[in-house]
Design a protein around this motif. Structure first.
Motif, PDB file in Angstrom:
ATOM      1  N   ARG A   1       0.383   4.156  -2.701  1.00 43.20           N
ATOM      2  CA  ARG A   1       0.256   5.483  -2.304  1.00 43.20           C
ATOM      3  C   ARG A   1       1.498   6.587  -2.663  1.00 43.20           C
ATOM      4  NH1 ARG A   1       0.503   4.699   2.815  1.00 43.20           N
ATOM      5  NH2 ARG A   1       2.568   5.525   2.775  1.00 43.20           N
ATOM      6  N   ASP A   2       2.581   6.066  -2.678  1.00 41.83           N
ATOM      7  CA  ASP A   2       3.718   7.326  -2.681  1.00 41.83           C
ATOM      8  C   ASP A   2       4.261   7.068  -4.228  1.00 41.83           C
ATOM      9  OD1 ASP A   2       3.391   7.947   0.128  1.00 41.83           O
ATOM     10  OD2 ASP A   2       4.450   6.364   0.582  1.00 41.83           O
TER      11      ASP A   2
ATOM     12  N   ARG B   1       0.817  -1.085   0.141  1.00 41.40           N
ATOM     13  CA  ARG B   1      -0.020   0.166   0.084  1.00 41.40           C
ATOM     14  C   ARG B   1       0.787   1.250   0.066  1.00 41.40           C
ATOM     15  NH1 ARG B   1      -5.238   0.098   0.820  1.00 41.40           N
ATOM     16  NH2 ARG B   1      -6.480  -1.895   1.610  1.00 41.40           N
TER      17      ARG B   1
ATOM     18  N   ASP C   1      -8.068  -0.662  -3.943  1.00 39.92           N
ATOM     19  CA  ASP C   1      -7.415   0.682  -4.141  1.00 39.92           C
ATOM     20  C   ASP C   1      -6.701   0.545  -5.184  1.00 39.92           C
ATOM     21  OD1 ASP C   1      -8.705   1.136  -1.510  1.00 39.92           O
ATOM     22  OD2 ASP C   1      -6.892   0.875  -0.408  1.00 39.92           O
TER      23      ASP C   1
END
Length: 342
Positions: free
Chosen positions: A139-140, A135, A196
């Protein structure tokens, strides 16, 4: 073989330079179709490996090309990340390219490593930590990787219809495979992470002017352990695991085909067939033995989780029995210990 290597074959290394892989199409070519991406686009799971990148004749790109009469340049490669697509695959694109499809991103967030960690007994794995690590990349790092790759694709194929596919949800809350130890909570967390990832793919692909092909709806009711399942569970050979089987690739073709061409995908009529995903008891036992449950370090982890080290050691010994009934009972008992420890 270490326990970490048990499921590493889920995704093959695919960083070598690629060559153009053409699969014959039916009828006159109506366009130039380039299939980019990872193992989900290469057709891993169909048990029909063609080359080191897999590129199955039963993969959805081959099905789409054949059904719509498109000339296929099959670039997708098992194990590919966004950087591999940019370095090794987009060279097949040009101003004459009319259709492009792709699945990508699963390997960037550590698909194989996360599944490897989560498939182990709860007392010796850190599934939540592995998911969190994936994750963090999602995200990054992954948003920028998508921006860069999609910009490159558009610049090289300005006239193409580009469709980027999402990933189906692999799990249904049940673990019916004899030698994996996914808990219902772990399966829910893995599915949530897939949601996601799909959301990110959708937002980045549409922002680039591409079409997003969502696989989750059509694959609903066809996860691992569903009937019929379109995604293999743990399989032999191991690289076929947790990928769409032949029926799943027909499902993908039904999603990608209309998105690429604007017309429905009509699957050829075929006799009903059943994908075999059963793992023989002996193969299951050998795979669990490779986890080395009885090492001092892993027995200490069992004790810390409230699981009897003596019982783990006893059951692990029974996996070496020549009596398949003894082995089957030991596998079931180990799964029960895993459930109790959670």
């Amino acid at each position: 073989m270490t326990r970490r290597s048990l499921l590493r074959g889920l995704v093959m290394a695919g960083s070598a330079a690629l060559t153009v892989g053409l699969i014959p199409t039916a009828g006159a070519a109506a366009g130039s179709y380039v299939a980019l991406g990872d193992s989900y686009s290469a057709g891993v799971g169909t048990r029909a490996k063609v080359d080191s990148c897999y590129r199955s004749t039963y993969g959805y790109p081959a099905l789409v090309a054949s059904r719509y009469g498109l000339a296929l340049s099959y670039q997708a490669c098992s194990g590919a990340r966004t950087a591999d697509v940019a370095a090794n695959q987009v060279g097949a694109l040009n101003t004459g390219t009319t259709h492009v499809s792709m699945t990508i991103g699963g390997n960037d967030v550590g698909f194989a490593d996360v599944l490897t960690e989560c498939a182990q007994p709860g007392w010796m794995s850190d599934c939540s930590g592995a998911i969190a690590g994936g994750r963090a990349i999602l995200r990054d790092q992954l948003p920028g990787r998508y921006d860069s790759l999609f910009s490159t694709i558009r610049s090289k194929a300005p006239n193409a219809k580009v469709v980027v596919g999402g990933y189906p949800l692999i799990f249904n809350g049940e673990d019916c495979n004899a030698l994996t130890f996914f808990s219902p909570d772990e399966e829910a967390s893995l599915n949530s992470a897939t949601n996601d990832l799909d959301s990110l793919i959708q937002s980045k692909s549409t922002a680039s002017g591409f079409t997003f092909a969502d696989a989750r709806g059509l694959f609903g009711g066809h996860a691992v352990c569903d009937s019929p399942e379109w995604i293999n569970g743990l399989s032999n050979p191991i690289e076929e695991s947790y990928h769409p089987n032949r029926d799943g690739n027909v499902g993908y073709a039904k999603i990608f085909g209309p998105a690429l061409t604007g017309t429905p995908y009509l699957a050829p009529t075929a006799a009903p067939r059943k994908e075999s995903t059963a793992v023989h008891t002996r193969q299951a036992a050998d795979s669990v033995l490779r986890m080395r449950l009885d090492t001092p370090a892993n027995l200490s982890k069992a004790a810390a989780a409230g699981v009897s080290p003596q019982e783990v050691k006893r059951l692990n010994g029974q996996l070496r029995s020549m009596d398949s009934r003894v082995v089957a009972r030991a596998l079931a008992a180990l799964r029960a210990l895993d459930r109790q420890s959670r």
